[in-house]
Write a protein that holds these residues in place. Sequence first.
Motif, PDB file in Angstrom:
ATOM      1  N   ALA A 183       4.244 -44.290   7.431  1.00  0.00           N
ATOM      2  CA  ALA A 183       5.391 -43.690   8.132  1.00  0.00           C
ATOM      3  C   ALA A 183       5.157 -42.209   8.410  1.00  0.00           C
ATOM      4  O   ALA A 183       5.467 -41.709   9.496  1.00  0.00           O
ATOM      5  CB  ALA A 183       6.667 -43.880   7.319  1.00  0.00           C
ATOM      6  N   GLY A 184       4.598 -41.490   7.446  1.00  0.00           N
ATOM      7  CA  GLY A 184       4.342 -40.062   7.636  1.00  0.00           C
ATOM      8  C   GLY A 184       3.388 -39.804   8.781  1.00  0.00           C
ATOM      9  O   GLY A 184       3.575 -38.869   9.567  1.00  0.00           O
ATOM     10  N   HIS A 185       2.376 -40.650   8.895  1.00  0.00           N
ATOM     11  CA  HIS A 185       1.408 -40.507   9.986  1.00  0.00           C
ATOM     12  C   HIS A 185       2.084 -40.737  11.334  1.00  0.00           C
ATOM     13  O   HIS A 185       1.832 -40.009  12.292  1.00  0.00           O
ATOM     14  CB  HIS A 185       0.277 -41.516   9.787  1.00  0.00           C
ATOM     15  CG  HIS A 185      -0.726 -41.547  10.886  1.00  0.00           C
ATOM     16  ND1 HIS A 185      -1.758 -40.642  10.981  1.00  0.00           N
ATOM     17  CD2 HIS A 185      -0.857 -42.367  11.963  1.00  0.00           C
ATOM     18  CE1 HIS A 185      -2.481 -40.910  12.059  1.00  0.00           C
ATOM     19  NE2 HIS A 185      -1.953 -41.952  12.665  1.00  0.00           N
ATOM     20  N   ILE A 186       2.963 -41.727  11.403  1.00  0.00           N
ATOM     21  CA  ILE A 186       3.640 -42.033  12.662  1.00  0.00           C
ATOM     22  C   ILE A 186       4.640 -40.936  13.013  1.00  0.00           C
ATOM     23  O   ILE A 186       4.789 -40.566  14.186  1.00  0.00           O
ATOM     24  CB  ILE A 186       4.355 -43.401  12.579  1.00  0.00           C
ATOM     25  CG1 ILE A 186       3.374 -44.498  12.160  1.00  0.00           C
ATOM     26  CG2 ILE A 186       4.987 -43.743  13.927  1.00  0.00           C
ATOM     27  CD1 ILE A 186       2.120 -44.588  13.003  1.00  0.00           C
ATOM     28  N   GLU A 187       5.322 -40.402  12.009  1.00  0.00           N
ATOM     29  CA  GLU A 187       6.334 -39.377  12.260  1.00  0.00           C
ATOM     30  C   GLU A 187       5.741 -38.078  12.795  1.00  0.00           C
ATOM     31  O   GLU A 187       6.448 -37.293  13.434  1.00  0.00           O
ATOM     32  CB  GLU A 187       7.123 -39.113  10.977  1.00  0.00           C
ATOM     33  CG  GLU A 187       8.075 -40.252  10.625  1.00  0.00           C
ATOM     34  CD  GLU A 187       8.629 -40.178   9.219  1.00  0.00           C
ATOM     35  OE1 GLU A 187       9.546 -40.952   8.896  1.00  0.00           O
ATOM     36  OE2 GLU A 187       8.133 -39.342   8.434  1.00  0.00           O
TER      37      GLU A 187
END
Length: 223
Positions: A183-187
């Motif tokens: 999720a952090g990478h996508i955000e």
Amino acid sequence: MSAVSAGPGLLAEPISLAEQSYRDIRDRLIMLDIKPGEPINDGQLALELGVGRTPVREALKRLEIDHLVISYPRRGTFATIVDITELADVSELRRSLEPLAARKAALGASDADRDALRELARDIERLRDKNVDKRGLMQYDLSVHRLIYRVAGNPHLEETLIRLDNLATRIWCLVLDKVPSVAGHIEEHADLLDAIVAREADAAEALALAHITSFEQTIRAVL
């Protein structure tokens, strides 16, 4: 059925059966729905996609050029093996071309493009509220990159980057269960999209480079 042919932020456009077959099979290969090394039955795929064998065979020829399938005389067609050693070569090219695409998108995005980019950025900011699984997050990742490539306005750059991103995504999907925070990478994409919308070319270029570098570091950390 296609996993990510349209995807968040991408508007579906009328396309031929051959093109739709290509996109559907491509995305199955990218998301590893068709396992690396698995034999590909064109008749079965045609049934599943609701098309004739001809569009499927045309799609498989294109996918061989994309290094996603490989054909052997008298043996048939197979999904290519995911080669982790390709990560360095793929990342080397993406570190040069992804920032270029982000810069061109920031400088050349139309008002309609900027609306689509803005909408996708806000959608990404709401991901944690939606409880999207890792597969869904990868669909967002593909959608962001494909949208930026299109907005960059250079068909040759777009085609090259899609192929590289497809190979990178297969590597990502192979280790997806080992990555602690997808999720952090996508955000990270939200700031990149906002920079493009604001026509901040330098910032978009820098954020794109940071994103690709972070991707490579994350993959290497779990290998």
